[in-house]
Motif scaffolding. Structure first.
Motif, PDB file in Angstrom:
ATOM      1  N   ALA A  76       0.826  -1.205   0.000  1.00  0.00           N
ATOM      2  CA  ALA A  76       0.000   0.000   0.000  1.00  0.00           C
ATOM      3  C   ALA A  76       0.863   1.259   0.000  1.00  0.00           C
ATOM      4  O   ALA A  76       0.600   2.216  -0.749  1.00  0.00           O
ATOM      5  N   VAL A  77       1.906   1.284   0.830  1.00  0.00           N
ATOM      6  CA  VAL A  77       2.776   2.454   0.911  1.00  0.00           C
ATOM      7  C   VAL A  77       3.545   2.645  -0.400  1.00  0.00           C
ATOM      8  O   VAL A  77       3.742   3.780  -0.854  1.00  0.00           O
ATOM      9  N   THR A  78       3.957   1.551  -1.021  1.00  0.00           N
ATOM     10  CA  THR A  78       4.642   1.646  -2.318  1.00  0.00           C
ATOM     11  C   THR A  78       3.730   2.274  -3.361  1.00  0.00           C
ATOM     12  O   THR A  78       4.162   3.126  -4.154  1.00  0.00           O
ATOM     13  N   GLU A 125       5.161  10.265  -6.587  1.00  0.00           N
ATOM     14  CA  GLU A 125       6.385  10.316  -7.394  1.00  0.00           C
ATOM     15  C   GLU A 125       7.599  10.657  -6.538  1.00  0.00           C
ATOM     16  O   GLU A 125       8.334  11.613  -6.808  1.00  0.00           O
ATOM     17  N   MET A 126       7.804   9.830  -5.506  1.00  0.00           N
ATOM     18  CA  MET A 126       8.967   9.983  -4.636  1.00  0.00           C
ATOM     19  C   MET A 126       9.365   8.622  -4.099  1.00  0.00           C
ATOM     20  O   MET A 126       8.559   7.672  -4.111  1.00  0.00           O
ATOM     21  N   PRO A 127      10.597   8.454  -3.630  1.00  0.00           N
ATOM     22  CA  PRO A 127      11.017   7.174  -3.069  1.00  0.00           C
ATOM     23  C   PRO A 127      10.170   6.792  -1.857  1.00  0.00           C
ATOM     24  O   PRO A 127       9.752   7.652  -1.084  1.00  0.00           O
ATOM     25  N   VAL A 128       9.955   5.499  -1.689  1.00  0.00           N
ATOM     26  CA  VAL A 128       9.151   5.003  -0.569  1.00  0.00           C
ATOM     27  C   VAL A 128       9.710   5.488   0.762  1.00  0.00           C
ATOM     28  O   VAL A 128       8.963   5.887   1.661  1.00  0.00           O
ATOM     29  N   ASN A 182      11.144   8.150   1.557  1.00  0.00           N
ATOM     30  CA  ASN A 182      10.842   9.542   1.875  1.00  0.00           C
ATOM     31  C   ASN A 182       9.373   9.744   2.198  1.00  0.00           C
ATOM     32  O   ASN A 182       9.019  10.694   2.908  1.00  0.00           O
ATOM     33  N   LEU A 183       8.541   8.860   1.680  1.00  0.00           N
ATOM     34  CA  LEU A 183       7.129   8.912   2.046  1.00  0.00           C
ATOM     35  C   LEU A 183       6.934   8.450   3.488  1.00  0.00           C
ATOM     36  O   LEU A 183       6.188   9.067   4.263  1.00  0.00           O
ATOM     37  N   LEU A 184       7.616   7.368   3.871  1.00  0.00           N
ATOM     38  CA  LEU A 184       7.509   6.857   5.239  1.00  0.00           C
ATOM     39  C   LEU A 184       8.758   6.060   5.562  1.00  0.00           C
ATOM     40  O   LEU A 184       9.142   5.165   4.799  1.00  0.00           O
ATOM     41  N   THR A 185       9.389   6.375   6.674  1.00  0.00           N
ATOM     42  CA  THR A 185      10.596   5.666   7.082  1.00  0.00           C
ATOM     43  C   THR A 185      10.298   4.177   7.228  1.00  0.00           C
ATOM     44  O   THR A 185       9.388   3.800   7.966  1.00  0.00           O
ATOM     45  N   PRO A 186      11.024   3.302   6.522  1.00  0.00           N
ATOM     46  CA  PRO A 186      10.737   1.862   6.576  1.00  0.00           C
ATOM     47  C   PRO A 186      10.726   1.296   7.997  1.00  0.00           C
ATOM     48  O   PRO A 186       9.923   0.419   8.314  1.00  0.00           O
ATOM     49  N   ASP A 187      11.622   1.789   8.856  1.00  0.00           N
ATOM     50  CA  ASP A 187      11.651   1.292  10.230  1.00  0.00           C
ATOM     51  C   ASP A 187      10.363   1.619  10.966  1.00  0.00           C
ATOM     52  O   ASP A 187       9.896   0.833  11.806  1.00  0.00           O
ATOM     53  N   GLY A 216       7.730   9.218  15.109  1.00  0.00           N
ATOM     54  CA  GLY A 216       8.480  10.316  14.505  1.00  0.00           C
ATOM     55  C   GLY A 216       8.034  10.708  13.108  1.00  0.00           C
ATOM     56  O   GLY A 216       8.693  11.539  12.463  1.00  0.00           O
ATOM     57  N   ALA A 217       6.945  10.132  12.614  1.00  0.00           N
ATOM     58  CA  ALA A 217       6.461  10.500  11.280  1.00  0.00           C
ATOM     59  C   ALA A 217       5.914  11.925  11.295  1.00  0.00           C
ATOM     60  O   ALA A 217       5.379  12.390  12.305  1.00  0.00           O
ATOM     61  N   ARG A 218       6.063  12.638  10.176  1.00  0.00           N
ATOM     62  CA  ARG A 218       5.536  13.976  10.056  1.00  0.00           C
ATOM     63  C   ARG A 218       4.049  13.936   9.693  1.00  0.00           C
ATOM     64  O   ARG A 218       3.554  12.933   9.173  1.00  0.00           O
ATOM     65  N   ARG A 219       3.367  15.064   9.940  1.00  0.00           N
ATOM     66  CA  ARG A 219       1.921  15.117   9.731  1.00  0.00           C
ATOM     67  C   ARG A 219       1.549  14.775   8.297  1.00  0.00           C
ATOM     68  O   ARG A 219       0.602  14.033   8.046  1.00  0.00           O
ATOM     69  N   TRP A 220       2.294  15.292   7.311  1.00  0.00           N
ATOM     70  CA  TRP A 220       1.939  15.011   5.922  1.00  0.00           C
ATOM     71  C   TRP A 220       2.083  13.525   5.613  1.00  0.00           C
ATOM     72  O   TRP A 220       1.294  12.968   4.827  1.00  0.00           O
ATOM     73  N   GLN A 221       3.088  12.874   6.218  1.00  0.00           N
ATOM     74  CA  GLN A 221       3.272  11.438   6.004  1.00  0.00           C
ATOM     75  C   GLN A 221       2.105  10.652   6.596  1.00  0.00           C
ATOM     76  O   GLN A 221       1.614   9.680   5.984  1.00  0.00           O
TER      77      GLN A 221
END
Length: 398
Positions: free
Chosen positions: A321-323, A330-333, A335-340, A366-371
């Motif tokens: 889903a995140v991918t 149109e950005m690397p996974v 940067n959308l959400l830290t894999p850890d 630690g995720a940002r609001r937009w994420q």
């Protein structure tokens, strides 16, 4: 290009501060360290550029106080490429921005295929930027003119790059999320040094004996002490591979250590007594290290299917889903959400698998609001689907 001079006298520094104050717009900043040569991560050259002011190359070891410059520029926007690499050494000399624009991070958020400075400059400005001195020993004095030219170009083009990236961020509707990311980089707490930093020794994960680990610890500490006192990068004294060779061989005499051919490095023989004392300490120590270090991280995902099938299903479906979301952004996974963050969330999900609970846990991680806004809903749906799939698999066949 005229011959470049390094700013190292009080008079030149005061002149640079006045000129920077008279300039306008954002300030491009870069720093050069001597990584791989020196133990410290201090800046040995700080480059700045501002429109209407020009380019300045500061020699930090010769400038005891940067506060006059800090007072002039601290509230302006600083433009850096991969800011997280330079902020610590800039703060070490008293230079700390209130806000930044990170050109490398902006390029990532825009999905640019290559995000190194040379590649970004070439794509956005059509200028080929040579990077032949990036790994130089910047503690060298005097600094050669070709190095100074290279260092100056790193900042002279950076404001133009920033302007092109601002345009693209506006066009793609990513300006607000980029600002969140820049702010997160600026205020990120430094990663604390672990209680056992010697475990960073390359290849140590393959050592299972407590006695061998004790020798590894003592050798690493002895090398780190010498490196710190001489300000030489540890690997330049004795490489990790050489220390590991001693750890595996466990020589029982000083001669045995000296005869070990795999034990190499510029200080391997000149400091032989130091290394032998460390080996002896490790061989006789009663304080044996644990073979496994407890931590709160989930196990490697390859083990999840056997250990926790439901967590494995959650991770697989949520990653898909995140991918998919990352592709729409149109950005690397990463940067959308830290894999850890996603792994920790899948291993220890909230009690309620709704978007609110998932979002709250992502925020704690630690995720940002937009994420969170972009991913929480679809992650929660993936978790619910995973739970149902596991329940269906457990139902007896009628």
């Amino acid at each position: 290009m005229d011959e470049l001079r390094v700013i190292e006298t009080p008079a030149d520094f005061e002149d640079a501060v006045r000129r920077m104050a008279d300039g306008e717009g954002p300030i491009a900043v870069d720093a050069e360290r001597a990584s791989g040569f020196k133990y410290s991560q201090r800046a040995y050259l700080i480059q700045m550029y501002r429109r209407g002011a020009g380019t300045f190359l500061f020699d930090p070891p010769q400038i005891p106080d940067f506060s006059a410059l800090e007072a002039v520029i601290s509230e302006e926007e600083w433009v850096l490429h991969a800011a997280s690499q330079d902020l610590a050494c800039l703060r070490e000399v008293g230079l700390d921005p209130a806000r930044i624009f990170d050109t490398e991070l902006a390029a990532r958020l825009l999905g640019m295929p290559r995000v190194g400075l040379a590649a970004v400059v070439e794509e956005l400005l059509g200028i080929h930027l040579a990077k032949e001195h990036s790994a130089a020993d910047w503690s060298t004095r005097p600094l050669p003119q070709p190095w100074l030219t290279y260092a100056a170009l790193d900042v002279e083009l950076l404001v133009d790059v920033r302007d092109r990236l601002v345009e693209r961020l506006d066009e793609t509707g990513k300006s607000a999320l980029a600002a969140e990311e820049f702010d997160a980089v600026l205020h990120r707490e430094p990663k604390p040094v672990g209680p056992e930093p010697w475990r960073r020794l390359s290849g140590i994960h393959g050592v299972r004996s407590p006695r061998n680990l004790a020798v590894a610890r003592e050798l690493w500490l002895a090398r780190d002490d010498l490196a710190s006192r001489t300000d030489v990068a540890p690997g330049r004294l004795v490489p990790d591979a050489s220390l590991l060779a001693v750890v595996k061989a466990l020589p029982r005499t000083r001669k045995g250590l000296a005869d070990l051919k795999a034990f190499t490095g510029r200080a391997s023989r000149t400091e032989l007594d130091r290394w032998w004392v460390a080996v002896e300490r490790g061989l006789s120590s009663e304080d044996l290290p644990a073979t496994r270090v407890p931590n709160d991280a989930p196990p490697p995902p390859r083990a999840w299917a056997m250990r926790n099938p439901e967590a494995d299903a959650r991770l697989r479906l949520a990653k898909a889903a995140v991918t998919e979301i990352a592709e729409t952004f149109e950005m690397p996974v990463e940067n959308l959400l830290t894999p850890d963050h996603l792994r920790r969330l899948a291993w220890h999900p909230p009690t309620e698998l709704d978007a609110g609970a998932v979002g709250a846990q992502l925020e704690r991680l630690g995720a940002r609001r937009w994420q969170i806004d972009a991913t929480a809903q679809k992650i929660s749906l993936a978790f619910v689907e995973a739970s149902q799939a596991v329940l269906d698999a457990e139902k007896p066949v009628s």
